[in-house]
Design an enzyme around this catalytic site. Structure first.
Site, PDB file in Angstrom:
ATOM      1  N   HIS A  77     -26.025   9.682 -40.308  1.00 47.26           N
ATOM      2  CA  HIS A  77     -26.126   9.701 -41.766  1.00 47.26           C
ATOM      3  C   HIS A  77     -25.155   8.692 -42.382  1.00 47.26           C
ATOM      4  CE1 HIS A  77     -27.517  13.991 -40.986  1.00 47.26           C
ATOM      5  NE2 HIS A  77     -28.509  13.497 -41.708  1.00 47.26           N
ATOM      6  N   HIS A 129     -23.617  13.594 -39.922  1.00 41.62           N
ATOM      7  CA  HIS A 129     -23.019  13.028 -38.719  1.00 41.62           C
ATOM      8  C   HIS A 129     -22.978  11.507 -38.862  1.00 41.62           C
ATOM      9  CE1 HIS A 129     -27.167  12.090 -37.709  1.00 41.62           C
ATOM     10  NE2 HIS A 129     -27.480  13.377 -37.729  1.00 41.62           N
ATOM     11  N   LYS A 130     -22.574  10.826 -37.811  1.00 39.17           N
ATOM     12  CA  LYS A 130     -22.402   9.366 -37.889  1.00 39.17           C
ATOM     13  C   LYS A 130     -23.706   8.638 -38.208  1.00 39.17           C
ATOM     14  CE  LYS A 130     -18.384   9.048 -34.837  1.00 39.17           C
ATOM     15  NZ  LYS A 130     -17.877   8.552 -33.516  1.00 39.17           N
ATOM     16  N   ASP A 158     -36.878   9.534 -37.363  1.00 42.79           N
ATOM     17  CA  ASP A 158     -38.073  10.156 -37.930  1.00 42.79           C
ATOM     18  C   ASP A 158     -39.029   9.042 -38.365  1.00 42.79           C
ATOM     19  OD1 ASP A 158     -37.344  13.118 -38.034  1.00 42.79           O
ATOM     20  OD2 ASP A 158     -35.626  12.200 -39.023  1.00 42.79           O
ATOM     21  N   GLN A 209     -42.080  10.030 -40.385  1.00 44.02           N
ATOM     22  CA  GLN A 209     -41.671  10.373 -41.751  1.00 44.02           C
ATOM     23  C   GLN A 209     -41.411   9.107 -42.564  1.00 44.02           C
ATOM     24  OE1 GLN A 209     -38.680  13.613 -42.886  1.00 44.02           O
ATOM     25  NE2 GLN A 209     -37.402  11.784 -42.989  1.00 44.02           N
TER      26      GLN A 209
END
Length: 282
Positions: free
Chosen positions: A37, A34-35, A152, A155
């Site tokens: 990414h 998606h945008k 994230d 992460q």
């Protein structure tokens, strides 16, 4: 646009790039792009001469087999989307066997306690799976820079710790959260939301914004109780956790200090879809 499915063929291409002393930017993804990414890929393109995007749904980081099974896999659409940015992007879309050979298991990692906070309390083994796949990908791609979204945030902190502890020689770049117009943090899981849940989900970010405002004058405990009350009254969204934590250690704050930076972290179920978000508080 080249799509590699075999790590040895990809390594040959990388050797050719390295022989020309070009830099490599890397964006690891699980696909369903998606945008958000694309914003990572664009940042990688602006800082490096070559960009590699991996598309791989990693089985070892799912604690819920059903979630793994239902995770969207849209490779053709992902390739087409990346092509709109540049036909020179290199894609690595391996099979499970190409990554793991015949041993689909996680390595046990220590991230100095970062793995035991928030997500680690609710998703057993998740960060071992994340560490395993990211280390494998870094060793295959050998990037100069790797790009991860702050959605994230835990992460991101763990991957920085992984690089430091294992001397992987990669510069890890955190990129701001990309949001839909209504404030919902972009996620591949958003495509699985029902219409009712998609309409309700922006409440998560709206609550975070108000929590940030309240944090200026109220204690972390008071803000946490307020957030829990907001979700207790919500009919479509179920709060799993809300935590105000030290941005460096990720430990839940007991008492505020003007010398530390804090973030609020949240996980919410919209039906069977689990959504996470976070926001800087100071």
């Amino acid at each position: 646009m080249i799509v590699f499915t075999n790590k040895n063929e990809l390594k040959d291409k990388i050797s050719s790039i390295r022989s020309q002393k070009h830099t490599i930017g890397f964006v690891p993804t699980m696909g369903a792009l998606h945008k958000g990414h694309l914003s990572l890929v664009e940042q990688a393109m602006s800082n490096n001469q070559y960009v590699i995007v991996s598309i791989f749904v990693n089985p070892t980081q799912f604690d819920n087999p059903s979630d793994l099974e239902k995770y969207p896999r849209t490779l053709e659409q992902d390739v087409a989307l990346l092509k709109t940015l540049s036909k020179d992007i290199i894609i690595y879309a391996p099979s499970v066997n190409d990554i793991y050979d015949d041993k689909v298991t996680s390595t046990k990692f220590s991230f100095d306690g970062l793995e035991h906070q928030m997500e680690g309390k609710f998703r057993e083994g998740h960060f071992d799976g994340v560490g395993t796949i990211v280390k494998k990908l870094f060793e295959i791609v050998t990037p100069d820079n790797a790009y991860f979204g702050e959605k994230d945030f835990q992460q991101l902190a763990i991957i920085k710790k992984l690089v430091s502890k294992h001397n992987l020689g990669v510069n890890v770049v955190g990129c701001k959260i990309h949001r839909e117009e209504n404030g919902l943090a972009m996620s591949s899981r958003n495509t699985r939301l029902t219409k009712a849940h998609k309409n309700a989900a922006p409440f998560i970010y709206k609550t975070l914004l108000t929590a940030k405002e309240k944090f200026g004058t109220k204690s972390a405990n008071q803000v946490t109780k307020w957030v829990e009350q907001q979700f207790a009254n919500h009919t479509l969204l179920q709060l799993e956790y809300f935590t105000i934590a030290d941005a460096n250690t990720l430990k839940t704050v007991q008492r505020k200090s003007k010398y530390k930076t804090y973030r609020a972290f949240i996980a919410v179920y919209a039906g069977e879809i689990r959504l996470i978000d976070n926001i800087a508080l100071n």
